[in-house]
Design a protein around this motif. Structure first.
Motif, PDB file in Angstrom:
ATOM      1  N   VAL A 164       2.887  16.839  -2.813  1.00  0.00           N
ATOM      2  CA  VAL A 164       2.509  15.421  -2.793  1.00  0.00           C
ATOM      3  C   VAL A 164       2.049  15.041  -1.387  1.00  0.00           C
ATOM      4  O   VAL A 164       2.733  15.314  -0.392  1.00  0.00           O
ATOM      5  N   THR A 165       0.884  14.424  -1.300  1.00  0.00           N
ATOM      6  CA  THR A 165       0.335  14.011  -0.003  1.00  0.00           C
ATOM      7  C   THR A 165       0.268  12.496   0.161  1.00  0.00           C
ATOM      8  O   THR A 165       0.226  12.010   1.286  1.00  0.00           O
ATOM      9  N   VAL A 166       0.209  11.751  -0.941  1.00  0.00           N
ATOM     10  CA  VAL A 166       0.116  10.290  -0.883  1.00  0.00           C
ATOM     11  C   VAL A 166       1.276   9.723  -1.698  1.00  0.00           C
ATOM     12  O   VAL A 166       1.395  10.005  -2.897  1.00  0.00           O
ATOM     13  N   LEU A 167       2.134   8.914  -1.062  1.00  0.00           N
ATOM     14  CA  LEU A 167       3.325   8.365  -1.707  1.00  0.00           C
ATOM     15  C   LEU A 167       3.309   6.848  -1.601  1.00  0.00           C
ATOM     16  O   LEU A 167       3.229   6.307  -0.489  1.00  0.00           O
ATOM     17  N   ASN A 168       3.372   6.168  -2.748  1.00  0.00           N
ATOM     18  CA  ASN A 168       3.511   4.716  -2.812  1.00  0.00           C
ATOM     19  C   ASN A 168       4.892   4.406  -3.374  1.00  0.00           C
ATOM     20  O   ASN A 168       5.196   4.785  -4.512  1.00  0.00           O
ATOM     21  N   ILE A 192       1.671   6.990   3.421  1.00  0.00           N
ATOM     22  CA  ILE A 192       2.835   6.341   2.830  1.00  0.00           C
ATOM     23  C   ILE A 192       2.556   4.837   2.759  1.00  0.00           C
ATOM     24  O   ILE A 192       2.119   4.231   3.745  1.00  0.00           O
ATOM     25  N   THR A 193       2.821   4.254   1.589  1.00  0.00           N
ATOM     26  CA  THR A 193       2.717   2.813   1.395  1.00  0.00           C
ATOM     27  C   THR A 193       4.069   2.289   0.946  1.00  0.00           C
ATOM     28  O   THR A 193       4.595   2.718  -0.087  1.00  0.00           O
ATOM     29  N   LEU A 194       4.636   1.378   1.720  1.00  0.00           N
ATOM     30  CA  LEU A 194       5.912   0.743   1.398  1.00  0.00           C
ATOM     31  C   LEU A 194       5.633  -0.699   0.995  1.00  0.00           C
ATOM     32  O   LEU A 194       5.029  -1.460   1.763  1.00  0.00           O
ATOM     33  N   GLU A 195       6.073  -1.071  -0.205  1.00  0.00           N
ATOM     34  CA  GLU A 195       5.734  -2.384  -0.756  1.00  0.00           C
ATOM     35  C   GLU A 195       6.991  -3.088  -1.230  1.00  0.00           C
ATOM     36  O   GLU A 195       7.901  -2.472  -1.792  1.00  0.00           O
ATOM     37  N   GLY A 196       7.040  -4.383  -0.975  1.00  0.00           N
ATOM     38  CA  GLY A 196       8.134  -5.211  -1.454  1.00  0.00           C
ATOM     39  C   GLY A 196       7.693  -6.109  -2.583  1.00  0.00           C
ATOM     40  O   GLY A 196       6.548  -6.578  -2.610  1.00  0.00           O
ATOM     41  N   LYS A 197       8.603  -6.343  -3.524  1.00  0.00           N
ATOM     42  CA  LYS A 197       8.297  -7.203  -4.669  1.00  0.00           C
ATOM     43  C   LYS A 197       9.460  -8.146  -4.929  1.00  0.00           C
ATOM     44  O   LYS A 197      10.622  -7.734  -4.867  1.00  0.00           O
ATOM     45  N   GLY A 198       9.120  -9.398  -5.229  1.00  0.00           N
ATOM     46  CA  GLY A 198      10.146 -10.369  -5.568  1.00  0.00           C
ATOM     47  C   GLY A 198      11.107 -10.607  -4.418  1.00  0.00           C
ATOM     48  O   GLY A 198      10.722 -10.871  -3.275  1.00  0.00           O
ATOM     49  N   SER A 199      12.379 -10.485  -4.724  1.00  0.00           N
ATOM     50  CA  SER A 199      13.416 -10.683  -3.702  1.00  0.00           C
ATOM     51  C   SER A 199      13.666  -9.437  -2.872  1.00  0.00           C
ATOM     52  O   SER A 199      14.364  -9.512  -1.860  1.00  0.00           O
TER      53      SER A 199
END
Length: 471
Positions: A164-168, A192-199
């Motif tokens: 794996v080379t691209v991780l979301n 690497i993409t780190l994403e927040g959702k909601g609370s």
């Protein structure tokens, strides 16, 4: 019911029949010439629907046993020992796979050649598929899994995690990574993409994830609340404070930087990068990157308002403008200058005109009816200053009949024969409306002009990130 008379008569009757004679002459009273009934099989053998095979005669059984014992001609021929092929070391197969991948004209041809070669035999499959995964990026997103068990089961299958080379990953899925053992950890990530959702928006730095992946080039934070303490832990996990980091693009999209305390100027953390692209989109309190860190090696800056204020923009340009090769300034509207105090507006325009941007190779601006004051200052600098390295100019505009933008761009293109122009707009009929808005530019410099249809606030991510590998 038998009567005693009949019983006595039966005892006195002679044994006239053969059956009676045999019974009388047999030494074993339990013997019977008639065949006894078949004993039933145990009940549990047929309880679950098992069907008994039909009964076979002794002759049929004898014939089948002879057929099994007799060797067929095919088996006789197979008794000859086969010639064993010499097994090559696995390292040679990996070298062959790399040779096949490197000697193709395009990545697509490399993928086709590797996929065909992986079907030669079992020994070739593993090395060639491993090289095939390296040619084409393997993207994985935790948002596609309902449970952490499904995620860990997939990642723990074989060497999948190392390919794996691209991780979301979502912030509330970080605990899934803790369930992976050391052998099935991600070690070859480039993005690497780190994403927040909601609370679940609070950023928590997973230092082990960034330390193990030494080839990281793109890191993106989306919709997160990031404290300065966690951001410092993040930079230290990259070892950017000790050596030059491999990260080439750092993006903060719809994030908020929170400072718990103020640092003294002597406590600013120096960080080292090579040709770093810093992207700030809808990010609140971005001045923390100026006051708490020194980004050595920052050469590309993409800033979008209105959350990035004009004073912060000016501080960024004063601190890093002399070393910038790519600059993008979008969504800085005129009302941001109009609501500012008069003395600040005059000082801002004067300082913006005196900035040192001589190394610029690419410039992106937004020139619309509600955002043209900042862009007009930068376009006038292109007319009055040399900018010897400038090769591309991106303009986000919309339909207009005043001809101001057309005249300025035509003058710039006339002075710079090597300059390529990109005009992206929200035209309904982009070519017809562009001929009205940029009539002189299209007539005189059509071969050097590229028209595109986007939005009024469209960006130029591809031009800004040109040359930066995303996988």
């Amino acid at each position: 019911m038998r009567t005693p008379a009949r019983m006595s008569a039966r005892r006195q009757s002679p044994c006239s029949s053969s059956l009676t004679l045999n019974r009388c002459q047999s030494p074993d009273p339990s013997y019977s010439p008639r065949r006894s009934p078949r004993k039933p099989s145990p009940r549990h053998r047929y309880a679950n629907g098992w069907i008994r095979s039909p009964a076979q005669s002794r002759k049929t059984k004898r014939r089948n046993s002879k057929a099994k014992a007799r060797a067929s001609p095919l088996h006789q021929r197979m008794k000859i020992p086969a010639v064993k092929s010499a097994s090559l070391p696995t390292e040679i197969f990996f070298e062959i796979a790399q040779f096949v991948s490197a000697n193709e004209n395009s990545p697509l041809n490399s993928q086709k050649a590797l996929s065909v070669a992986s079907q030669v035999c079992r020994n070739w499959r593993g090395p060639f598929q491993h090289e095939l995964f390296h040619v084409r990026p393997t993207c994985l997103s935790t948002d596609t899994f309902n449970t952490g068990r499904a995620f860990t089961r997939l990642v723990s299958s074989g060497h999948f995690a190392h390919l794996v080379t691209v991780l979301n990953i979502q912030m509330h899925h970080l605990t899934w990574l803790d369930a992976l053992d050391d052998w099935h950890q991600f070690t070859n990530l480039t993005s690497i993409t780190l994403e927040g959702k909601g609370s679940q928006r609070q950023f928590t730095c997973l230092a082990s994830l960034f330390k193990k992946n030494t080839k990281l080039s793109v890191i993106t934070f989306v919709n997160l609340v990031i404290t300065i303490a966690e951001l410092t832990r993040f930079f230290r996990s990259l070892e950017a404070d000790i050596k030059t980091s491999s990260v080439r693009k750092l993006t903060f999209n719809s994030c908020e930087l929170v400072r718990e305390y103020f640092r003294n100027p002597c406590q600013v953390l120096p960080l080292s990068f090579v040709n770093l692209l810093l992207v700030l989109k809808n990010t609140r309190n971005p001045e923390a990157l100026l006051t708490d860190y020194r980004l050595n090696g920052l050469s590309r800056l993409s800033v979008e308002g209105p959350y990035v204020s004009l004073p912060v923009l000016l501080e960024f340009l004063n601190a890093y403008g002399s070393g910038l090769t790519h600059l993008s300034i979008l969504r800085f509207y005129d009302w941001m200058i109009e609501i500012a105090p008069e003395d600040f507006a005059c000082r801002f325009i004067q300082q913006l005109r005196s900035l040192n941007l001589e190394l610029l190779e690419h410039l992106s601006i937004q020139y619309t009816w509600k955002a043209n004051k900042v862009s007009d200052i930068l376009l006038q600098k292109l007319l009055t200053e040399p900018f010897p390295n400038l090769t591309t100019l991106f303009v986000s505009t919309h339909f207009s009949n005043d001809g101001c933008l057309d005249r300025i761009l035509s003058d710039i293109a006339g002075q710079r024969p090597q300059l390529l122009l990109h005009a992206n707009s929200r035209f309904e009929n982009w070519y017809h409306d562009a001929q009205k808005t940029l009539a002189q530019l299209i007539q005189n410099f059509h071969p050097r002009l590229q028209l595109g249809q986007g939005g009024e606030d469209c960006s130029d991510d591809e031009l800004m990130a040109q040359g930066i590998p995303w996988y």
